[in-house]
Motif scaffolding. Structure first.
Motif, PDB file in Angstrom:
ATOM      1  N   ALA A 183       0.861  -1.052   0.043  1.00 29.04           N
ATOM      2  CA  ALA A 183       0.074  -0.007  -0.032  1.00 29.04           C
ATOM      3  C   ALA A 183       0.694   1.216   0.034  1.00 29.04           C
ATOM      4  O   ALA A 183       0.668   2.166  -0.752  1.00 29.04           O
ATOM      5  N   GLN A 184       1.911   1.560   0.738  1.00 35.82           N
ATOM      6  CA  GLN A 184       2.911   2.435   0.828  1.00 35.82           C
ATOM      7  C   GLN A 184       3.672   2.410  -0.655  1.00 35.82           C
ATOM      8  O   GLN A 184       3.875   3.704  -1.048  1.00 35.82           O
ATOM      9  N   GLU A 185       3.859   1.235  -1.304  1.00 42.85           N
ATOM     10  CA  GLU A 185       4.539   1.511  -2.465  1.00 42.85           C
ATOM     11  C   GLU A 185       3.531   1.890  -3.512  1.00 42.85           C
ATOM     12  O   GLU A 185       4.054   2.759  -4.383  1.00 42.85           O
ATOM     13  N   LEU A 186       2.332   1.601  -3.700  1.00 43.79           N
ATOM     14  CA  LEU A 186       1.340   2.196  -4.453  1.00 43.79           C
ATOM     15  C   LEU A 186       1.156   3.602  -3.986  1.00 43.79           C
ATOM     16  O   LEU A 186       1.146   4.357  -5.276  1.00 43.79           O
ATOM     17  N   ASP A 187       1.206   3.947  -2.830  1.00 42.20           N
ATOM     18  CA  ASP A 187       1.064   5.478  -2.213  1.00 42.20           C
ATOM     19  C   ASP A 187       2.135   6.318  -3.253  1.00 42.20           C
ATOM     20  O   ASP A 187       1.818   7.447  -3.744  1.00 42.20           O
ATOM     21  N   ARG A 188       3.243   5.659  -3.060  1.00 43.34           N
ATOM     22  CA  ARG A 188       4.458   6.496  -3.683  1.00 43.34           C
ATOM     23  C   ARG A 188       4.381   6.727  -5.097  1.00 43.34           C
ATOM     24  O   ARG A 188       4.839   7.716  -5.948  1.00 43.34           O
ATOM     25  N   GLN A 189       3.581   5.733  -6.182  1.00 43.43           N
ATOM     26  CA  GLN A 189       3.454   5.731  -7.268  1.00 43.43           C
ATOM     27  C   GLN A 189       2.205   6.601  -7.547  1.00 43.43           C
ATOM     28  O   GLN A 189       1.965   6.705  -8.823  1.00 43.43           O
ATOM     29  N   GLY A 190       1.596   7.184  -6.510  1.00 48.29           N
ATOM     30  CA  GLY A 190       0.436   7.770  -6.881  1.00 48.29           C
ATOM     31  C   GLY A 190      -0.830   7.453  -6.718  1.00 48.29           C
ATOM     32  O   GLY A 190      -1.976   7.790  -7.174  1.00 48.29           O
ATOM     33  N   VAL A 191      -0.935   6.058  -6.359  1.00 53.03           N
ATOM     34  CA  VAL A 191      -2.110   5.269  -6.344  1.00 53.03           C
ATOM     35  C   VAL A 191      -2.570   5.459  -4.828  1.00 53.03           C
ATOM     36  O   VAL A 191      -2.095   4.740  -4.118  1.00 53.03           O
ATOM     37  N   LYS A 192      -3.522   6.356  -4.770  1.00 54.75           N
ATOM     38  CA  LYS A 192      -4.440   6.529  -3.333  1.00 54.75           C
ATOM     39  C   LYS A 192      -5.212   5.627  -2.952  1.00 54.75           C
ATOM     40  O   LYS A 192      -5.575   5.415  -1.728  1.00 54.75           O
ATOM     41  N   ALA A 193      -6.069   4.785  -3.791  1.00 57.38           N
ATOM     42  CA  ALA A 193      -7.060   4.326  -3.493  1.00 57.38           C
ATOM     43  C   ALA A 193      -6.807   2.776  -3.603  1.00 57.38           C
ATOM     44  O   ALA A 193      -6.088   2.045  -4.692  1.00 57.38           O
ATOM     45  N   VAL A 194      -6.827   1.883  -2.730  1.00 51.89           N
ATOM     46  CA  VAL A 194      -6.434   0.710  -2.564  1.00 51.89           C
ATOM     47  C   VAL A 194      -7.468  -0.245  -2.100  1.00 51.89           C
ATOM     48  O   VAL A 194      -8.325  -0.015  -1.036  1.00 51.89           O
ATOM     49  N   VAL A 195      -7.676  -1.176  -2.658  1.00 50.76           N
ATOM     50  CA  VAL A 195      -8.429  -2.593  -2.281  1.00 50.76           C
ATOM     51  C   VAL A 195      -7.559  -3.608  -2.071  1.00 50.76           C
ATOM     52  O   VAL A 195      -6.661  -3.971  -2.667  1.00 50.76           O
ATOM     53  N   ALA A 196      -7.837  -4.358  -0.819  1.00 46.77           N
ATOM     54  CA  ALA A 196      -7.223  -5.663  -0.666  1.00 46.77           C
ATOM     55  C   ALA A 196      -7.676  -6.985  -0.965  1.00 46.77           C
ATOM     56  O   ALA A 196      -9.064  -7.009  -0.380  1.00 46.77           O
ATOM     57  N   LEU A 197      -7.384  -7.788  -1.603  1.00 48.10           N
ATOM     58  CA  LEU A 197      -7.915  -9.152  -1.930  1.00 48.10           C
ATOM     59  C   LEU A 197      -7.317 -10.180  -0.917  1.00 48.10           C
ATOM     60  O   LEU A 197      -6.125 -10.317  -1.101  1.00 48.10           O
ATOM     61  N   VAL A 198      -7.833 -10.349   0.259  1.00 50.21           N
ATOM     62  CA  VAL A 198      -7.384 -11.338   1.414  1.00 50.21           C
ATOM     63  C   VAL A 198      -7.950 -12.553   1.351  1.00 50.21           C
ATOM     64  O   VAL A 198      -9.352 -12.721   1.759  1.00 50.21           O
ATOM     65  N   HIS A 199      -7.124 -13.603   1.070  1.00 53.95           N
ATOM     66  CA  HIS A 199      -7.818 -14.943   1.374  1.00 53.95           C
ATOM     67  C   HIS A 199      -7.911 -15.423   2.884  1.00 53.95           C
ATOM     68  O   HIS A 199      -6.840 -16.525   3.027  1.00 53.95           O
ATOM     69  N   GLU A 200      -8.373 -14.661   3.429  1.00 52.24           N
ATOM     70  CA  GLU A 200      -8.791 -14.975   4.970  1.00 52.24           C
ATOM     71  C   GLU A 200     -10.048 -14.358   5.339  1.00 52.24           C
ATOM     72  O   GLU A 200     -10.199 -13.283   4.809  1.00 52.24           O
ATOM     73  N   GLY A 201     -10.626 -15.047   6.330  1.00 54.52           N
ATOM     74  CA  GLY A 201     -11.880 -14.514   6.569  1.00 54.52           C
ATOM     75  C   GLY A 201     -12.639 -14.507   7.776  1.00 54.52           C
ATOM     76  O   GLY A 201     -11.758 -14.358   8.798  1.00 54.52           O
ATOM     77  N   GLY A 202     -13.752 -14.273   8.130  1.00 46.15           N
ATOM     78  CA  GLY A 202     -14.293 -14.128   9.441  1.00 46.15           C
ATOM     79  C   GLY A 202     -15.559 -15.033   9.337  1.00 46.15           C
ATOM     80  O   GLY A 202     -16.024 -15.698   8.550  1.00 46.15           O
ATOM     81  N   PHE A 203     -16.516 -14.608  10.541  1.00 47.71           N
ATOM     82  CA  PHE A 203     -17.604 -15.661  11.152  1.00 47.71           C
ATOM     83  C   PHE A 203     -18.492 -14.717  11.690  1.00 47.71           C
ATOM     84  O   PHE A 203     -18.598 -14.202  12.857  1.00 47.71           O
ATOM     85  N   PRO A 204     -19.631 -14.375  10.706  1.00 49.28           N
ATOM     86  CA  PRO A 204     -20.632 -13.643  10.998  1.00 49.28           C
ATOM     87  C   PRO A 204     -21.572 -14.173  12.209  1.00 49.28           C
ATOM     88  O   PRO A 204     -21.675 -15.298  12.185  1.00 49.28           O
ATOM     89  N   ALA A 205     -22.343 -13.352  12.981  1.00 48.78           N
ATOM     90  CA  ALA A 205     -22.989 -13.934  14.020  1.00 48.78           C
ATOM     91  C   ALA A 205     -24.185 -14.803  13.413  1.00 48.78           C
ATOM     92  O   ALA A 205     -25.019 -15.571  13.963  1.00 48.78           O
TER      93      ALA A 205
END
Length: 609
Positions: free
Chosen positions: A254-276
């Motif tokens: 995210a820091q590397e993208l910021d240095r390139q002028g890309v301020k909008a970032v979405v993370a694709l994370v293969h890890e999850g949660g458990f809703p109630a």
């Protein structure tokens, strides 16, 4: 397909519906939240200052190109009157129609996936090393995908083939491909693996991020899989690879993208949660942001840099759209679309051209069911055609009968509260029978990991209880090789305790056990104490901690997978047939049209609640 033609394909799709954008823009501007208006520069036209970017996403498809039958293919939603609607959903032919409709009128549209697109796949994809699924993802217009743990089921070289095309690293090519004159060219979209590096040089094995660019709008996507991937994949699949911390990796790029002028970032994370709640429209932000969700993704979201504007997640096969506070306390979107193509998530990201960032107060998102459509007679979209083609190639193998059942034998679809699964008993018995003969290993008992049971055996009026090779493959798609090993009684008891402690403390994993092996699971207690040690018996005799036992299990478990680290301390390993071969042989030997296999009585694990 060349990189240039892939770009042209993506550009053509992004321009679809552009003619209606001008009219829609006025409505979007009128609907913008007041908070977003305050972030606009004085005197600037808001419609030119901000633009709505559509993000369509899904996860954990696992090669399910066709709707999954039974409970595993259902989703539920809570109705306004408090009732619950159960919806049979899924299938890439239905998903294609939904995505087409969702994209209409959206010039800025991105489709992303959060891992496990392949692996543990039904026969129509798995038989062909998931080439059909990659072809389907290309046809759906997928723009970018993060890797999941199942992308490593066949190892690094096979994952790289999924990206770049070519022949299978072990099986090679058949006439240039599975169809004469056709070859596999790989994914039209980039697979991202920011936290998966080569142990020798420390470099990511695939691109760590990808940047969407259209008419001045730039949004970066960073893809990571769970750091614990080696714990849920065979040792051979992750050989030579290192899996880094999710938060540290995302923050770095995210820091590397910021240095390139890309301020909008979405993370694709293969890890999850458990809703109630398991309802896909559950409000997990009540009474406050993220209050209704727990699990690893909650901690990842709370600790990841505020430079990331949203998370698309997966792995737990749950459905949620939540706002979990970032380190500064500001709510941030976290989504997951269950699994098997049953849902997709439609998110609106409001992009500010001035700041080049996402206006958090302008983010909206919801999960939508991929309802099974009644298509007009004779109508087939490209996904129907794709499935028909691959099913035709698989038909001879897939339709071969291997057994008969008298009723449903549930595995994956069994209630989560049912720790001993009927199909788990059948699989464990099959493994014991295959490896009990002295010349096959002399196994005295068998252990089966619950996550390796990928489906159910369903009795239908149409099938009349016939179990085909394709049905069996859907249940045991990994073709893990069976092992018989020496374990002491003390190690066996420790393995049982590791079901409910250590890495499995939060999300317990109950091993399926073969006939004759019994014990009591006391859920009124905590951690390892849930295993009543004195109750652990083999054929009625208490397990002797000092004695050595011959135990059958698949190679994933014998390598310490799923947090069962004690199992890799085994000795005297003998390699047997694949788990699928053991399963099909058992079905054939123990059933016939006149004497079908009945669901077993689940009485091996006594549960105290």
């Amino acid at each position: 397909m060349s990189p240039t033609s892939r770009t042209q394909r993506a550009t053509r799709r992004m321009l679809t519906g552009a003619a209606g954008l001008a009219a829609a823009g006025a409505l979007v501007a009128a609907a913008m939240p007041a908070a977003a208006a305050q972030e606009d520069a004085p005197g600037r036209d808001r419609s030119s200052r901000t633009v709505d970017v559509q993000l369509l996403s899904f996860n954990d498809l696992h090669g399910n190109l066709e709707p999954v039958p039974g409970k595993s293919g259902q989703v539920t939603q809570k109705l306004p009157d408090g009732g619950i609607e159960t919806i049979q959903a899924g299938g890439v032919a239905n998903l294609l129609e939904d995505l087409r409709e969702a994209r209409q009128g959206n010039e800025y549209s991105i489709t992303a996936a959060a891992g496990d697109m392949i692996g543990a796949s039904p026969l129509v994809s798995g038989l062909f090393h998931d080439e059909p699924t990659i072809e389907a993802m290309n046809g759906l217009g997928l723009d970018v995908a993060g890797v999941g743990n199942h992308e490593f089921d066949e190892g690094r070289d096979e994952l790289l083939r999924m990206q770049n095309g070519g022949c299978h690293p072990k099986d090679g090519c058949f006439d240039g491909g599975y169809e004469e004159g056709k070859s596999f060219h790989g994914a039209d979209f980039p697979y991202l693996a920011a936290n998966v590096t080569d142990e020798k040089n420390g470099k990511p094995i695939l691109a760590p991020y990808w940047v969407y660019q259209h008419k001045g709008v730039k949004i970066g996507f960073i893809g990571v899989t769970l750091e614990g991937t080696p714990d849920v994949v065979s040792a051979e699949g992750v050989k030579g690879l290192k899996f880094g911390d999710e938060v540290e990796t995302i923050n770095k790029y995210a820091q590397e993208l910021d240095r390139q002028g890309v301020k909008a970032v979405v993370a694709l994370v293969h890890e999850g949660g458990f809703p109630a709640s398991g309802d896909f429209n559950y409000d997990c932000d009540s009474p406050g942001p993220g209050a209704g969700i727990s699990g690893p993704i909650a901690e990842i979201a709370k600790n990841t840099t505020a430079k990331v504007d949203a998370f698309v997640t997966g792995h737990t096969h749950q459905a949620y759209v939540c706002n979990i506070p970032d380190p500064s306390g500001k709510p941030r979107l976290v989504t997951s679309a269950a699994s098997f193509g049953r849902l997709y998530t439609d998110t609106t990201l409001t992009y500010d051209r001035g700041t080049r960032d996402i206006v958090r107060t302008g983010v909206e998102s919801a999960n939508h069911p991929v309802r099974i459509r009644q298509f007009q007679p004779g109508y087939k979209n490209v996904m129907h055609e794709l499935i028909d083609r691959w099913n035709g190639l698989a038909a001879e193998v897939a339709n071969r009968p291997v057994g008969y059942i008298s009723a449903d034998i549930d595995g994956r679809g069994a209630p989560t509260s049912q720790y001993e699964k009927p199909l788990g008993d059948v699989i464990a018995d099959a493994q014991l029978e295959a490896l009990a003969p002295a010349d096959k290993g002399g196994a005295q008992l068998a252990l089966m990991n619950p996550g390796g049971i990928r489906g159910d055996l369903k009795y239908t009026a149409e099938s009349k209880g016939v179990v085909t090779y394709g049905d069996a493959f859907a249940v045991q798609p990994f073709t893990n090789m069976m092992n018989v090993v020496d374990l002491t009684g003390a190690q066996l008891i420790t393995a049982l305790q590791q079901q409910v402690s250590g890495a499995n403390q939060a999300s317990i994993k109950i091993l399926q056990v073969s006939k004759g092996f019994t014990y009591t699971l006391d859920m009124t207690k905590t951690g390892a104490d849930r295993i009543v040690v004195g109750s652990v018996k083999l054929n009625g005799e208490p397990i002797d901690p000092a004695k050595t036992y011959r135990v059958a299990m698949n190679e994933f478990l014998s390598g310490g997978g799923d947090g069962f680290t004690v199992l890799k301390e085994h000795k005297n390993k003998l390699v047997g047939p694949s788990d699928l071969d053991a399963f099909t042989a058992y079905l054939t030997a123990h059933s016939s049209p006149s004497a079908p296999l009945a669901p077993p009585v689940t009485d091996r694990i006594t549960v105290v609640r």
